[in-house]
Enzyme design. Structure first.
Site, mmCIF file in Angstrom:
data_model
loop_
_atom_site.group_PDB
_atom_site.id
_atom_site.type_symbol
_atom_site.label_atom_id
_atom_site.label_comp_id
_atom_site.label_asym_id
_atom_site.label_seq_id
_atom_site.Cartn_x
_atom_site.Cartn_y
_atom_site.Cartn_z
ATOM 1 N N HIS B 78 -35.040 52.695 -7.679
ATOM 2 C CA HIS B 78 -34.939 51.326 -8.189
ATOM 3 C C HIS B 78 -36.164 50.517 -7.775
ATOM 4 O O HIS B 78 -36.810 49.868 -8.606
ATOM 5 C CB HIS B 78 -33.658 50.663 -7.679
ATOM 6 C CG HIS B 78 -33.633 49.165 -7.835
ATOM 7 N ND1 HIS B 78 -33.535 48.557 -9.064
ATOM 8 C CD2 HIS B 78 -33.722 48.174 -6.927
ATOM 9 C CE1 HIS B 78 -33.557 47.247 -8.899
ATOM 10 N NE2 HIS B 78 -33.680 46.968 -7.602
ATOM 11 N N ASP B 107 -61.918 41.172 -27.918
ATOM 12 C CA ASP B 107 -61.068 42.241 -27.374
ATOM 13 C C ASP B 107 -61.355 42.326 -25.890
ATOM 14 O O ASP B 107 -62.099 41.514 -25.343
ATOM 15 C CB ASP B 107 -61.379 43.585 -28.071
ATOM 16 C CG ASP B 107 -60.184 44.544 -28.014
ATOM 17 O OD1 ASP B 107 -59.620 44.716 -26.915
ATOM 18 O OD2 ASP B 107 -59.812 45.103 -29.059
ATOM 19 N N TRP B 143 -38.447 52.527 -1.044
ATOM 20 C CA TRP B 143 -39.709 52.338 -1.781
ATOM 21 C C TRP B 143 -40.881 52.157 -0.830
ATOM 22 O O TRP B 143 -42.035 52.301 -1.201
ATOM 23 C CB TRP B 143 -39.612 51.180 -2.780
ATOM 24 C CG TRP B 143 -39.987 49.833 -2.224
ATOM 25 C CD1 TRP B 143 -39.158 48.974 -1.577
ATOM 26 C CD2 TRP B 143 -41.278 49.197 -2.260
ATOM 27 N NE1 TRP B 143 -39.841 47.848 -1.191
ATOM 28 C CE2 TRP B 143 -41.153 47.957 -1.610
ATOM 29 C CE3 TRP B 143 -42.524 49.549 -2.775
ATOM 30 C CZ2 TRP B 143 -42.216 47.075 -1.450
ATOM 31 C CZ3 TRP B 143 -43.586 48.658 -2.612
ATOM 32 C CH2 TRP B 143 -43.420 47.441 -1.962
ATOM 33 N N SER B 171 -54.273 53.874 -12.997
ATOM 34 C CA SER B 171 -54.026 52.989 -14.135
ATOM 35 C C SER B 171 -54.263 51.532 -13.758
ATOM 36 O O SER B 171 -54.935 50.786 -14.477
ATOM 37 C CB SER B 171 -52.586 53.191 -14.625
ATOM 38 O OG SER B 171 -52.209 52.144 -15.469
ATOM 39 N N SER B 172 -53.727 51.134 -12.597
ATOM 40 C CA SER B 172 -53.877 49.742 -12.170
ATOM 41 C C SER B 172 -55.334 49.389 -11.914
ATOM 42 O O SER B 172 -55.792 48.303 -12.263
ATOM 43 C CB SER B 172 -53.093 49.492 -10.879
ATOM 44 O OG SER B 172 -51.728 49.533 -11.140
ATOM 45 N N HIS B 255 -48.615 44.040 1.373
ATOM 46 C CA HIS B 255 -48.498 42.592 1.265
ATOM 47 C C HIS B 255 -49.317 42.004 0.119
ATOM 48 O O HIS B 255 -48.774 41.254 -0.679
ATOM 49 C CB HIS B 255 -48.705 41.839 2.574
ATOM 50 C CG HIS B 255 -48.063 40.499 2.436
ATOM 51 N ND1 HIS B 255 -46.712 40.325 2.571
ATOM 52 C CD2 HIS B 255 -48.550 39.327 2.010
ATOM 53 C CE1 HIS B 255 -46.415 39.085 2.247
ATOM 54 N NE2 HIS B 255 -47.501 38.456 1.912
ATOM 55 N N GLU B 257 -49.915 43.482 -2.463
ATOM 56 C CA GLU B 257 -49.149 43.956 -3.622
ATOM 57 C C GLU B 257 -48.085 42.934 -4.048
ATOM 58 O O GLU B 257 -47.897 42.685 -5.237
ATOM 59 C CB GLU B 257 -48.491 45.299 -3.285
ATOM 60 C CG GLU B 257 -47.396 45.757 -4.241
ATOM 61 C CD GLU B 257 -47.886 46.124 -5.635
ATOM 62 O OE1 GLU B 257 -49.104 46.352 -5.785
ATOM 63 O OE2 GLU B 257 -47.066 46.168 -6.558
ATOM 64 N N TYR B 259 -48.243 39.818 -3.772
ATOM 65 C CA TYR B 259 -48.902 38.705 -4.453
ATOM 66 C C TYR B 259 -49.440 39.120 -5.809
ATOM 67 O O TYR B 259 -49.558 38.290 -6.714
ATOM 68 C CB TYR B 259 -49.997 38.105 -3.565
ATOM 69 C CG TYR B 259 -49.399 37.409 -2.354
ATOM 70 C CD1 TYR B 259 -48.123 36.853 -2.456
ATOM 71 C CD2 TYR B 259 -50.045 37.333 -1.144
ATOM 72 C CE1 TYR B 259 -47.529 36.247 -1.368
ATOM 73 C CE2 TYR B 259 -49.454 36.712 -0.056
ATOM 74 C CZ TYR B 259 -48.196 36.173 -0.177
ATOM 75 O OH TYR B 259 -47.609 35.580 0.894
ATOM 76 N N SER B 270 -47.887 27.725 -14.994
ATOM 77 C CA SER B 270 -48.842 26.625 -15.104
ATOM 78 C C SER B 270 -49.268 26.370 -16.547
ATOM 79 O O SER B 270 -49.896 25.353 -16.840
ATOM 80 C CB SER B 270 -50.093 26.921 -14.271
ATOM 81 O OG SER B 270 -49.731 27.111 -12.927
ATOM 82 N N HIS B 304 -46.335 41.157 9.450
ATOM 83 C CA HIS B 304 -45.064 40.427 9.543
ATOM 84 C C HIS B 304 -43.913 41.259 8.974
ATOM 85 O O HIS B 304 -42.762 40.895 9.123
ATOM 86 C CB HIS B 304 -45.138 39.039 8.870
ATOM 87 C CG HIS B 304 -45.312 39.053 7.398
ATOM 88 N ND1 HIS B 304 -46.074 38.136 6.728
ATOM 89 C CD2 HIS B 304 -44.817 39.847 6.434
ATOM 90 C CE1 HIS B 304 -46.040 38.381 5.442
ATOM 91 N NE2 HIS B 304 -45.290 39.414 5.231
ATOM 92 N N HIS B 305 -44.247 42.377 8.310
ATOM 93 C CA HIS B 305 -43.195 43.309 7.886
ATOM 94 C C HIS B 305 -42.781 44.227 9.034
ATOM 95 O O HIS B 305 -41.900 45.056 8.872
ATOM 96 C CB HIS B 305 -43.691 44.167 6.717
ATOM 97 C CG HIS B 305 -44.049 43.367 5.500
ATOM 98 N ND1 HIS B 305 -43.131 43.067 4.522
ATOM 99 C CD2 HIS B 305 -45.208 42.785 5.107
ATOM 100 C CE1 HIS B 305 -43.721 42.351 3.573
ATOM 101 N NE2 HIS B 305 -44.975 42.151 3.902
ATOM 102 N N THR B 330 -48.985 27.595 -1.137
ATOM 103 C CA THR B 330 -47.843 27.790 -2.026
ATOM 104 C C THR B 330 -47.148 26.464 -2.278
ATOM 105 O O THR B 330 -46.749 26.153 -3.402
ATOM 106 C CB THR B 330 -46.852 28.803 -1.413
ATOM 107 O OG1 THR B 330 -47.592 29.907 -0.923
ATOM 108 C CG2 THR B 330 -45.856 29.291 -2.455
ATOM 109 N N LYS B 333 -48.902 24.381 -4.844
ATOM 110 C CA LYS B 333 -48.584 24.789 -6.213
ATOM 111 C C LYS B 333 -47.263 24.177 -6.688
ATOM 112 O O LYS B 333 -47.181 23.617 -7.776
ATOM 113 C CB LYS B 333 -48.506 26.309 -6.302
ATOM 114 C CG LYS B 333 -49.876 26.942 -6.289
ATOM 115 C CD LYS B 333 -49.771 28.429 -6.440
ATOM 116 C CE LYS B 333 -51.118 29.014 -6.780
ATOM 117 N NZ LYS B 333 -51.542 28.671 -8.139
ATOM 118 N N ARG B 452 -29.693 46.515 5.388
ATOM 119 C CA ARG B 452 -29.957 46.928 4.015
ATOM 120 C C ARG B 452 -29.914 48.446 3.923
ATOM 121 O O ARG B 452 -29.886 49.134 4.934
ATOM 122 C CB ARG B 452 -31.317 46.385 3.562
ATOM 123 C CG ARG B 452 -32.481 46.912 4.354
ATOM 124 C CD ARG B 452 -33.755 46.147 4.092
ATOM 125 N NE ARG B 452 -34.370 46.539 2.832
ATOM 126 C CZ ARG B 452 -35.695 46.493 2.591
ATOM 127 N NH1 ARG B 452 -36.516 46.063 3.545
ATOM 128 N NH2 ARG B 452 -36.182 46.838 1.436
#
Lengths: 377, 527
Positions: B78, B107, B143, B171-172, B255, B257, B259, B270, B304-305, B330, B333, B452
């Site tokens: 998932h 293009d 994951w 790809s990315s 991290h 990632e 964002y 926006s 922080h993870h 943040t 924004k 979890r």
């Protein structure tokens, strides 16, 4: 605006107040240590600040959504920047963050404070159980035991009603004295686990090859329950933690009893065992350590967990069988049980596996056979 | 030479090729964008189906439907499918469709690479999904695939997982290079950097993040591969390595990632909020700088993870402070969006509803993020459902809602038809209620102590889990309505004008609806 703000705050307070006593537990525990209380207050302060900011920001937003609707004939203003407003809403949040960082740093300092421990317990995470060893300067008085889930499989599979401590009960809890500084040294034998008891506000990863430290001083005697908090494989959800905090004298008598038990075990090792005794003890050991994977009827869950019933190892040479159980099998889930089981339990479970479920080899493996095997290695 | 030029000029005005070849060989940014979006949606449904297996099992305590082993495969798949298969390709699809049209380019800068970067994705995900049918099962280590659970103790399918991650990363990276090259080189005359729509800006910054961190992900999975097959010990303590090293490398990717999955959403919102507030975006310049600051900060907050992994005091303090700092840009924004709405002339079409929900619910996710940043409190939150609630709040009503908002916003441009507004609003309200019923109670069970990634739980968590599961099914099945609305709009619908939203701004609204196969062959002039 001011009115609705008051109403929202009042609503929040009602929710928080009623939640405290309800069955629908919805907030962090205050816990039973100084640190857990500090952490709880810190959590509530930060939460409170977030609620206030949320009410203000969402308040302005909802106000605009009501008052500045096109359907109500609102005409858009055309301002789109303002240096002083933008500077202000950069500086104010920064100041609030500094305000949050001060108590947070204080709490962290308290958690990391050094001090002489009255007792040191080594915690080792295994797939999927915990081992507690009470360290002592005199190795002969050291005690060590495993703490396994005791919730019966029928409750998990919904064939029996679940008891109150469903999934949070173990055969042997960690016993600690109240009001004493206890140091934990935490590591793991296989994958990463995390030892967590919410009421103590202690959560520390148990990492193989690394020894972590934590400490606690519990203020109130009682039974406190927690769980492994780091995904550690199949039975991650089934390795609870129970800490039984007792008055000093009760703790002392427990410790003495445990030490006696260890002595008795040493005597048991040298005693002559009958087949029936070994089979009886072996069945218990098998149920605790082996049946999760190899199943109670020895049928296993192939291919990950091979069957023991009619298996070449259980029917083959005795020393090979002992080797598999003592050393495990590299690259598979079969662990090395040498450090986990006493010689008596090891002998009993091997005897059981060689004679149960129609594996009638008639072999009797005595505890002294295991002692001799270990001596040869 | 002359013939070549003539061929080229006749080439300019043809439409799409016929049949399957159009899609296989296409180098057209609109075709590729469409394929990305459909691919993303199919992955969204697949990852959603896995989520529903999880929520069905957690509906009640006890093991009812699946074994713990399979449950772990579901949580892992998932997460991987949603992150790499649903959210990221959706944003790349939107970038493909919209960036050339927003900056007045004909293009993307590198059209053949564009085709390649899409067409390797289905192979990557087919390989990943096929692990479900392999001996030993699919990846079951979460994951975040922490070693040694994902190396020494992993099922054999981990090798396929590693290869799939490599392809996704390639790809990315190609997509990111393409986007940067397009924005740098193909802006219409007069489209200076500070005139670019925020979606273009946020994607430019996102593309840099991708190029910076996808190789780190590739590195960490390669180290796993070496540990598993070639006898190295990067993450094996017995051989002198460290499982903690894995976490540092993973989160150095992980991290930024997160964002990557939210900055383009900021750009979309926006665009939409000013359009339906009929008022210019407040603080454009500060929006650009805030996005840049968030991107830079994202590189110094990774641990922080890992607050409970056993870091020294100084490290805990550093990562706590740096993480808290993210709240500043943040916050800027969020304040800007609110100020844009303030004294506007607001209407509530479906894209606006999704955008408003985005601002409110993403902010709630931001608040729980701020709470999680407080290291001492995180010792209680870490690895509980509070974390699950937090990141689902920023990713589902955050990233996913922004994608839905953008689909509704630009569907008239893509298809030439208006979508059914009543159905769109129904879809919004079902999703809004579903998402909150699913994830809000997870804050409570997390604070009350539920870890979890467990297939079964103690009895005190039962009530909220049941509510959460009901919400999940509501949210999940509402997405079939979304499918229906989009299909209906593609097939037929009220003819859309070039600019269906009176408050919308940008070059994409200056071309016809549906947008012609080739747009801006002659660059527009931007004042």
């Amino acid at each position: 605006m001011g009115r609705s703000f008051q109403w929202m705050m009042a609503g929040m307070l009602v929710v928080l107040a009623t939640s405290a006593g309800a069955d629908w537990e919805m907030n962090m525990t205050k816990g039973v240590t100084d640190i857990s209380q500090t952490v709880y207050s810190l959590h509530m302060i930060i939460f409170g600040i977030c609620v206030v900011i949320g009410v203000v920001v969402f308040g302005v937003m909802i106000y605009s959504m009501i008052a500045h609707r096109k359907s109500q004939g609102a005409v858009a203003a055309n301002f789109h920047e303002s240096t002083w407003v933008e500077v202000l809403w950069t500086l104010i949040p920064f100041a609030i963050l500094v305000g949050m960082a001060i108590p947070a740093t204080g709490a962290l300092k308290q958690i990391y404070s050094k001090g002489d421990p009255d007792l040191t317990v080594e915690i080792v995470g295994y797939q999927w159980k915990w081992r507690y060893r009470y360290l002592s300067d005199d190795p002969s008085t050291e005690i060590s035991f495993f703490s396994n889930l005791t919730t019966p499989p029928e409750e998990i599979s919904n064939e029996a009603p679940k008891n109150t401590n469903y999934l949070l009960e173990v055969d042997e809890p960690m016993v600690l004295p109240v009001n004493k500084r206890v140091r934990f040294v935490i590591t793991a034998a296989d994958v990463i686990h995390a030892w967590w008891v919410p009421e103590l506000a202690v959560k520390k990863d148990a990492v193989p090859g690394i020894i972590n430290e934590a400490w606690t001083k519990v203020n109130v005697p009682g039974i406190y329950r927690g769980q492994c908090a780091e995904l550690c494989g199949k039975d991650h959800g089934f390795m609870p933690i129970v800490v039984d905090v007792r008055e000093q004298d009760e703790f002392d008598s427990w410790l003495v009893a445990k030490q006696d038990e260890a002595k008795k075990l040493a005597e048991l090792t040298s005693k002559d065992w009958t087949m029936a005794e070994l089979m009886e003890r072996g069945e218990q050991v098998y149920g605790t350590f082996c049946s999760a994977c190899h199943q109670a009827d020895g049928s296993g869950v192939p291919p990950a967990f091979p069957p023991l019933k009619a298996s070449p190892i259980a029917l083959g040479e005795i020393n090979k069988h002992i080797e598999v159980v003592v050393k495990g099998v590299n690259g598979t889930s079969m662990q090395a049980f040498g450090s986990q089981l006493s010689e008596v339990d090891m002998a009993a479970v091997i005897t059981y596996e060689r004679n149960a479920w129609g594996n009638n080899t008639g072999d009797l493996v005595s505890p002294m056979d295991i002692v001799n095997y270990n001596a040869e290695q | 030479m002359t013939t070549a030029i003539q061929n080229h000029s006749s080439h300019d005005h043809h439409g799409p090729a016929k049949g399957i070849g159009r899609w296989l060989y296409t180098t057209n940014h609109k075709d590729i964008g469409t394929m990305y979006l459909w691919f993303s949606f199919s992955m969204f449904l697949l990852g959603g189906a896995f989520a529903l297996v999880i929520r069905a099992e957690l509906f009640q305590p006890g093991l009812q439907l699946v074994e713990p082993e399979f449950f772990n495969q579901m949580t892992t798949m998932h997460g991987l499918i949603m992150v790499f298969g649903a959210v990221m390709p959706a944003f790349v699809g939107l970038a493909n469709w919209m960036i050339p049209m927003m900056i007045g380019a004909p293009d993307m800068a590198l059209p053949r690479m564009n085709n390649l970067s899409f067409w390797i994705l289905p192979f990557a995900f087919a390989m990943l999904a096929s692990t479900l049918f392999m001996e030993g099962g699919a990846p079951n280590f979460g994951w975040t695939f922490y070693a040694p659970l994902s190396t020494t103790y992993a099922p054999p399918s981990v090798t396929f997982f590693i290869f799939a991650v490599h392809i996704m990363g390639a790809s990315s990276i190609m997509g990111a290079i393409n986007i940067i090259a397009t924005i740098f080189n193909m802006r219409a005359p007069g489209m200076t950097y500070m005139k670019m729509p925020l979606f273009v800006w946020t994607w430019l910054i996102t593309a840099y993040l991708l190029i910076a961190v996808m190789p780190v992900l590739a590195g960490v999975v390669t180290m796993m591969l070496m540990d598993i097959h070639f006898g190295t010990s990067f993450f094996n303590a017995a051989g002198g390595g460290s499982p903690v090293l894995f976490q540092h490398v993973f989160w150095f990717f992980g991290h930024p990632e997160v964002y990557i999955m939210i900055l383009p959403a900021f750009g979309i919102v926006s665009a939409i909020i000013p359009a339906f507030s009929r008022k210019k975006l407040f603080g454009y310049v500060s929006m650009v700088y805030a996005t840049g600051s968030i991107a830079i900060l994202s590189f110094i907050v990774w641990a922080h993870h890992m607050f409970t992994v056993g870091m020294p005091y100084a490290a805990e303090v550093f990562f706590m402070y740096s993480t808290m700092l993210i709240a500043v840009p943040t916050g800027v924004k969020v304040f800007n969006w609110v100020a844009t709405m303030f004294r506007g002339s607001i209407s509530f079409e479906t894209p606006m509803l999704f955008s408003i929900a985005f601002v409110i619910l993403f902010t709630i996710g931001g608040f729980s993020g701020l709470m999680l940043a407080i290291a001492p409190a995180d010792f209680q939150y870490h690895d509980t459902y509070f974390v699950v609630a937090h990141f689902h709040y920023v990713l589902v009503p955050g990233a996913v809602f922004s994608i839905m908002a953008s689909v509704y916003y630009w569907l008239p441009k893509w298809t030439g038809h208006m979508y059914d507004e009543t159905l769109g609003k129904t879809h919004f309200w079902l999703s809004f209620v579903g998402v909150n019923v699913t994830f809000f109670p997870q804050h409570f069970i997390g604070l009350a102590g539920m870890p979890r990634r467990i297939p079964d739980y103690a009895l005190q968590f039962a009530d909220f889990n049941m509510i959460s599961s009901i919400g999940a099914f509501l949210f999940g099945f509402s997405q079939l309505l979304f499918l229906l609305i989009v299909v209906k709009c593609v097939i037929a619908g009220k003819k859309a004008p070039a600019k269906p939203w009176d408050g919308a701004e940008g070059l994409e609204w200056t071309v016809d609806s549906p947008a012609p196969y080739h747009t801006f062959e002659k660059p527009p002039k931007v004042e």
